[in-house]
Write an enzyme that holds these catalytic residues in place. Sequence first.
Site, short mmCIF file in Angstrom:
data_model
loop_
_atom_site.label_atom_id
_atom_site.label_comp_id
_atom_site.label_asym_id
_atom_site.label_seq_id
_atom_site.Cartn_x
_atom_site.Cartn_y
_atom_site.Cartn_z
N GLU A 55 47.17 -0.42 62.14
CA GLU A 55 46.66 -1.79 62.27
C GLU A 55 45.25 -1.90 61.71
OE1 GLU A 55 48.77 -4.35 65.12
OE2 GLU A 55 48.08 -2.84 66.56
N GLU A 77 54.64 1.60 68.28
CA GLU A 77 54.68 0.89 69.56
C GLU A 77 56.10 0.59 70.03
OE1 GLU A 77 50.60 0.01 67.84
OE2 GLU A 77 52.66 0.24 67.09
#
Length: 223
Positions: free
Chosen positions: A118, A138
């Site tokens: 990210e 995730e």
Amino acid sequence: MGGTEHCIVERDGHTLVVTMNRPEAKIALSLPMLVGMVDAWYEADADDEVRSVVLTGAGGAFCAGMDLKAMNALQDSSYAQRMAQDPGLHWKALLRHYQPRKPLIAAVEGYAVAGGTELVQGCDIRVAGASATFGLFEVRRGLFPVAGSTVRLPRQIPYSHAMEMLLTGRPYGAAEARDIGLVGHVVDDGKALDKALEIAALINAPWMISDSKNDIPLHRRIA
């Protein structure tokens, strides 16, 4: 010059080099790291002599995501007080709620997974060592990539590749990351920072300087 025990901030000519510094934890994000990073973004924007920023990790890794245990262990620290004063500080550090006005280059070695991938998406230019690993893990843990990947990734790489990365949670090597457009350069291991600084030197050339302190830099006008 700012910085914390988990975030080293140094000058290399007109480039601000920000090094995430927790090699013993594969550069998992901590409160001191987040505070040091957001202060570095502010410093870069406030200093007209800084024309580019390089973000990298120490000890052969980039970032392995958030260390929730370490975050909770410092709830009574001065860093926690900073977070209380600015509840969005972690989002700014992760380049979700703040984007520096200066071009930001990622120099990636080793793991850049979960929050590391990210962070890469928040950088304008991305360089990876040949053994670098990317991925949004995730989903494998029933979690959501909260730093902006569901919005940014489909804008930055082809939609089908973005959905595969988001929905499978599988790892991507550096060559595949380059093939799908997540990174722009793959270099020999240990050379990512050198390549990033080489690119920064080109950006720092006088013709790239904005005409006015309040003007929007060229790379932001194009984006």
